[in-house]
Motif scaffolding. Sequence first.
Motif, PDB file in Angstrom:
ATOM      1  N   LEU A  99       0.824  -1.209   0.000  1.00 60.83           N
ATOM      2  CA  LEU A  99       0.000   0.000   0.000  1.00 60.83           C
ATOM      3  C   LEU A  99       0.860   1.262   0.000  1.00 60.83           C
ATOM      4  CD1 LEU A  99      -2.726  -0.882   2.687  1.00 60.83           C
ATOM      5  CD2 LEU A  99      -2.948  -1.042   0.200  1.00 60.83           C
ATOM      6  N   VAL A 100       0.328   2.320  -0.612  1.00 62.14           N
ATOM      7  CA  VAL A 100       0.974   3.637  -0.543  1.00 62.14           C
ATOM      8  C   VAL A 100      -0.093   4.671  -0.174  1.00 62.14           C
ATOM      9  CG1 VAL A 100       2.777   3.098  -2.230  1.00 62.14           C
ATOM     10  CG2 VAL A 100       0.620   4.109  -3.007  1.00 62.14           C
ATOM     11  N   PRO A 101       0.260   5.669   0.646  1.00 64.15           N
ATOM     12  CA  PRO A 101      -0.701   6.743   0.944  1.00 64.15           C
ATOM     13  C   PRO A 101      -0.911   7.610  -0.294  1.00 64.15           C
ATOM     14  CG  PRO A 101       1.432   7.201   1.954  1.00 64.15           C
ATOM     15  CD  PRO A 101       1.512   5.826   1.378  1.00 64.15           C
ATOM     16  N   ALA A 102      -2.156   8.053  -0.484  1.00 69.62           N
ATOM     17  CA  ALA A 102      -2.497   8.902  -1.623  1.00 69.62           C
ATOM     18  C   ALA A 102      -3.183  10.166  -1.101  1.00 69.62           C
ATOM     19  CB  ALA A 102      -3.408   8.158  -2.592  1.00 69.62           C
ATOM     20  N   ILE A 103      -2.488  11.283  -1.202  1.00 71.89           N
ATOM     21  CA  ILE A 103      -3.038  12.577  -0.787  1.00 71.89           C
ATOM     22  C   ILE A 103      -3.821  13.148  -1.960  1.00 71.89           C
ATOM     23  CG2 ILE A 103      -2.463  14.908  -0.006  1.00 71.89           C
ATOM     24  CD1 ILE A 103       0.283  13.645   0.903  1.00 71.89           C
ATOM     25  N   VAL A 104      -5.069  13.522  -1.701  1.00 69.80           N
ATOM     26  CA  VAL A 104      -5.904  14.080  -2.766  1.00 69.80           C
ATOM     27  C   VAL A 104      -6.040  15.581  -2.560  1.00 69.80           C
ATOM     28  CG1 VAL A 104      -8.114  13.994  -3.958  1.00 69.80           C
ATOM     29  CG2 VAL A 104      -7.180  11.914  -2.932  1.00 69.80           C
ATOM     30  N   GLN A 105      -5.700  16.326  -3.603  1.00 61.34           N
ATOM     31  CA  GLN A 105      -5.737  17.780  -3.573  1.00 61.34           C
ATOM     32  C   GLN A 105      -6.685  18.277  -4.658  1.00 61.34           C
ATOM     33  OE1 GLN A 105      -2.254  19.738  -5.248  1.00 61.34           O
ATOM     34  NE2 GLN A 105      -2.324  21.344  -3.679  1.00 61.34           N
ATOM     35  N   ASP A 106      -7.485  19.290  -4.346  1.00 59.33           N
ATOM     36  CA  ASP A 106      -8.336  19.891  -5.370  1.00 59.33           C
ATOM     37  C   ASP A 106      -7.445  20.498  -6.448  1.00 59.33           C
ATOM     38  OD1 ASP A 106      -9.981  21.825  -6.835  1.00 59.33           O
ATOM     39  OD2 ASP A 106     -11.497  21.469  -5.298  1.00 59.33           O
ATOM     40  N   ALA A 107      -7.625  20.061  -7.676  1.00 62.43           N
ATOM     41  CA  ALA A 107      -6.748  20.499  -8.765  1.00 62.43           C
ATOM     42  C   ALA A 107      -6.883  21.987  -9.056  1.00 62.43           C
ATOM     43  CB  ALA A 107      -7.054  19.694 -10.029  1.00 62.43           C
ATOM     44  N   ILE A 108      -7.996  22.580  -8.662  1.00 66.17           N
ATOM     45  CA  ILE A 108      -8.236  23.982  -8.973  1.00 66.17           C
ATOM     46  C   ILE A 108      -8.013  24.890  -7.775  1.00 66.17           C
ATOM     47  CG2 ILE A 108      -9.931  25.645  -9.818  1.00 66.17           C
ATOM     48  CD1 ILE A 108     -11.174  23.377 -11.436  1.00 66.17           C
ATOM     49  N   THR A 109      -8.608  24.551  -6.626  1.00 68.53           N
ATOM     50  CA  THR A 109      -8.437  25.403  -5.441  1.00 68.53           C
ATOM     51  C   THR A 109      -7.147  25.097  -4.693  1.00 68.53           C
ATOM     52  OG1 THR A 109      -9.565  23.891  -3.910  1.00 68.53           O
ATOM     53  CG2 THR A 109     -10.950  25.444  -5.142  1.00 68.53           C
ATOM     54  N   ARG A 110      -6.575  23.909  -4.955  1.00 69.03           N
ATOM     55  CA  ARG A 110      -5.338  23.427  -4.327  1.00 69.03           C
ATOM     56  C   ARG A 110      -5.519  23.086  -2.839  1.00 69.03           C
ATOM     57  NH1 ARG A 110      -0.680  27.254  -7.229  1.00 69.03           N
ATOM     58  NH2 ARG A 110      -1.713  27.371  -9.245  1.00 69.03           N
ATOM     59  N   ARG A 111      -6.747  23.010  -2.408  1.00 68.52           N
ATOM     60  CA  ARG A 111      -7.036  22.610  -1.033  1.00 68.52           C
ATOM     61  C   ARG A 111      -6.849  21.100  -0.876  1.00 68.52           C
ATOM     62  NH1 ARG A 111      -7.725  25.880   3.183  1.00 68.52           N
ATOM     63  NH2 ARG A 111      -9.416  27.060   2.239  1.00 68.52           N
ATOM     64  N   VAL A 112      -6.188  20.664   0.199  1.00 66.38           N
ATOM     65  CA  VAL A 112      -6.049  19.230   0.467  1.00 66.38           C
ATOM     66  C   VAL A 112      -7.419  18.693   0.872  1.00 66.38           C
ATOM     67  CG1 VAL A 112      -4.991  17.488   1.923  1.00 66.38           C
ATOM     68  CG2 VAL A 112      -3.628  19.415   1.114  1.00 66.38           C
ATOM     69  N   LEU A 113      -7.869  17.635   0.185  1.00 67.12           N
ATOM     70  CA  LEU A 113      -9.214  17.121   0.392  1.00 67.12           C
ATOM     71  C   LEU A 113      -9.270  15.927   1.340  1.00 67.12           C
ATOM     72  CD1 LEU A 113     -10.494  17.290  -3.301  1.00 67.12           C
ATOM     73  CD2 LEU A 113     -10.844  18.969  -1.471  1.00 67.12           C
ATOM     74  N   MET A 114      -8.366  14.991   1.155  1.00 67.20           N
ATOM     75  CA  MET A 114      -8.409  13.774   1.968  1.00 67.20           C
ATOM     76  C   MET A 114      -7.137  12.956   1.788  1.00 67.20           C
ATOM     77  SD  MET A 114     -10.904  11.174  -0.184  1.00 67.20           S
ATOM     78  CE  MET A 114     -10.578   9.880   1.022  1.00 67.20           C
ATOM     79  N   THR A 125       4.710   7.658  -2.023  1.00 72.31           N
ATOM     80  CA  THR A 125       3.542   8.466  -1.680  1.00 72.31           C
ATOM     81  C   THR A 125       3.037   9.152  -2.951  1.00 72.31           C
ATOM     82  OG1 THR A 125       4.382   8.893   0.546  1.00 72.31           O
ATOM     83  CG2 THR A 125       2.657  10.361  -0.260  1.00 72.31           C
ATOM     84  N   LEU A 126       1.713   9.188  -3.100  1.00 73.43           N
ATOM     85  CA  LEU A 126       1.125   9.791  -4.290  1.00 73.43           C
ATOM     86  C   LEU A 126       0.424  11.104  -3.946  1.00 73.43           C
ATOM     87  CD1 LEU A 126      -0.537   6.602  -5.823  1.00 73.43           C
ATOM     88  CD2 LEU A 126       1.543   7.740  -6.652  1.00 73.43           C
ATOM     89  N   LEU A 127       0.528  12.067  -4.849  1.00 75.75           N
ATOM     90  CA  LEU A 127      -0.260  13.289  -4.786  1.00 75.75           C
ATOM     91  C   LEU A 127      -1.201  13.250  -5.976  1.00 75.75           C
ATOM     92  CD1 LEU A 127      -1.005  16.079  -3.699  1.00 75.75           C
ATOM     93  CD2 LEU A 127       0.832  17.031  -5.116  1.00 75.75           C
ATOM     94  N   ILE A 128      -2.491  13.191  -5.692  1.00 78.17           N
ATOM     95  CA  ILE A 128      -3.480  13.122  -6.761  1.00 78.17           C
ATOM     96  C   ILE A 128      -4.233  14.440  -6.823  1.00 78.17           C
ATOM     97  CG2 ILE A 128      -5.521  11.941  -7.628  1.00 78.17           C
ATOM     98  CD1 ILE A 128      -4.569   9.453  -6.176  1.00 78.17           C
ATOM     99  N   LYS A 129      -4.130  15.120  -7.962  1.00 77.51           N
ATOM    100  CA  LYS A 129      -4.861  16.357  -8.170  1.00 77.51           C
ATOM    101  C   LYS A 129      -6.159  16.001  -8.880  1.00 77.51           C
ATOM    102  CE  LYS A 129      -0.654  19.134  -8.331  1.00 77.51           C
ATOM    103  NZ  LYS A 129       0.098  20.207  -9.019  1.00 77.51           N
ATOM    104  N   ALA A 130      -7.276  16.340  -8.239  1.00 87.20           N
ATOM    105  CA  ALA A 130      -8.569  15.921  -8.754  1.00 87.20           C
ATOM    106  C   ALA A 130      -9.602  17.032  -8.604  1.00 87.20           C
ATOM    107  CB  ALA A 130      -9.042  14.665  -8.018  1.00 87.20           C
ATOM    108  N   VAL A 131     -10.701  16.874  -9.324  1.00 85.70           N
ATOM    109  CA  VAL A 131     -11.818  17.813  -9.229  1.00 85.70           C
ATOM    110  C   VAL A 131     -12.978  17.105  -8.552  1.00 85.70           C
ATOM    111  CG1 VAL A 131     -13.462  19.235 -10.506  1.00 85.70           C
ATOM    112  CG2 VAL A 131     -11.085  19.057 -11.292  1.00 85.70           C
ATOM    113  N   PRO A 132     -13.399  17.562  -7.365  1.00 79.96           N
ATOM    114  CA  PRO A 132     -14.506  16.909  -6.656  1.00 79.96           C
ATOM    115  C   PRO A 132     -15.852  17.318  -7.242  1.00 79.96           C
ATOM    116  CG  PRO A 132     -13.712  18.765  -5.378  1.00 79.96           C
ATOM    117  CD  PRO A 132     -12.803  18.659  -6.576  1.00 79.96           C
ATOM    118  N   SER A 133     -16.795  16.392  -7.255  1.00 81.92           N
ATOM    119  CA  SER A 133     -18.133  16.711  -7.759  1.00 81.92           C
ATOM    120  C   SER A 133     -19.096  17.023  -6.623  1.00 81.92           C
ATOM    121  CB  SER A 133     -18.677  15.547  -8.595  1.00 81.92           C
ATOM    122  OG  SER A 133     -18.667  14.344  -7.866  1.00 81.92           O
ATOM    123  N   GLY A 134     -18.567  17.117  -5.407  1.00 81.50           N
ATOM    124  CA  GLY A 134     -19.387  17.432  -4.238  1.00 81.50           C
ATOM    125  C   GLY A 134     -18.541  17.346  -2.989  1.00 81.50           C
ATOM    126  N   PRO A 135     -19.161  17.404  -1.800  1.00 86.37           N
ATOM    127  CA  PRO A 135     -18.411  17.254  -0.561  1.00 86.37           C
ATOM    128  C   PRO A 135     -17.606  15.970  -0.549  1.00 86.37           C
ATOM    129  CG  PRO A 135     -20.663  17.952  -0.117  1.00 86.37           C
ATOM    130  CD  PRO A 135     -20.608  17.602  -1.567  1.00 86.37           C
TER     131      PRO A 135
END
Length: 202
Positions: A11-26, A78-88
């Motif tokens: 396993l590797v930890p995956a940090i998810v960041q909003d690709a647009i606002t750059r806020r760390v999501l989860m 460790t992964l940094l995933i830049k993504a666009v959330p479709s909701g909370p």
Amino acid sequence: MQVDFKKGNGLVPAIVQDAITRRVLMLGYMNEEAFNITQERGLVTFYSRSRQKLWTKGETSGNFLTVRDIIVDCDNDTLLIKAVPSGPVCHTGSDTCFDETNDPEHMTSSEFLRYLEDVIIDRREHPIEGSYTNHLFSRGINKIAQKVGEEAVELVIEAKDDNKSLFLGEAADLMYHMLVLLAQKNIRMEEVVEVLKGRHSR
């Protein structure tokens, strides 16, 4: 992309960041299968350590995380995933799993300008039907530049009157279309700021 799954027992930890606002999501965890599915489908998929099975974020709530980019850290574990959330993102209903607000209305002026720039660039790379920004990009550099000129003239005209609301509206229009022009030229706002800094130091 070489990811070292062995170091963390698969396993590797995956940090998810909003690709647009750059806020760390989860933060979640991925095994090699989850990582491959995430790349193939373009939707963030994790491996649940408690349930010991794969799960795609949003498969129950509908609040998917659409991948924009995946970056591996210097140790390849460790992964940094830049993504666009479709909701909370959080199961509690919060925008993020860290109970932070991921809302442009709460940004400072400089943060919002950067956010707007990222939205414009995201529209260029991932067109949305009916988007005015995409309409501008489809018209090409000459039309975009012409639009900037038109907005500049309208701002000058409004500057001669005393209607603050109309003046602010034209100023906002000019700033927005300027950002579209910069994006079309593949120039980031920071590059313009660097020029200003150079002039300021003289």
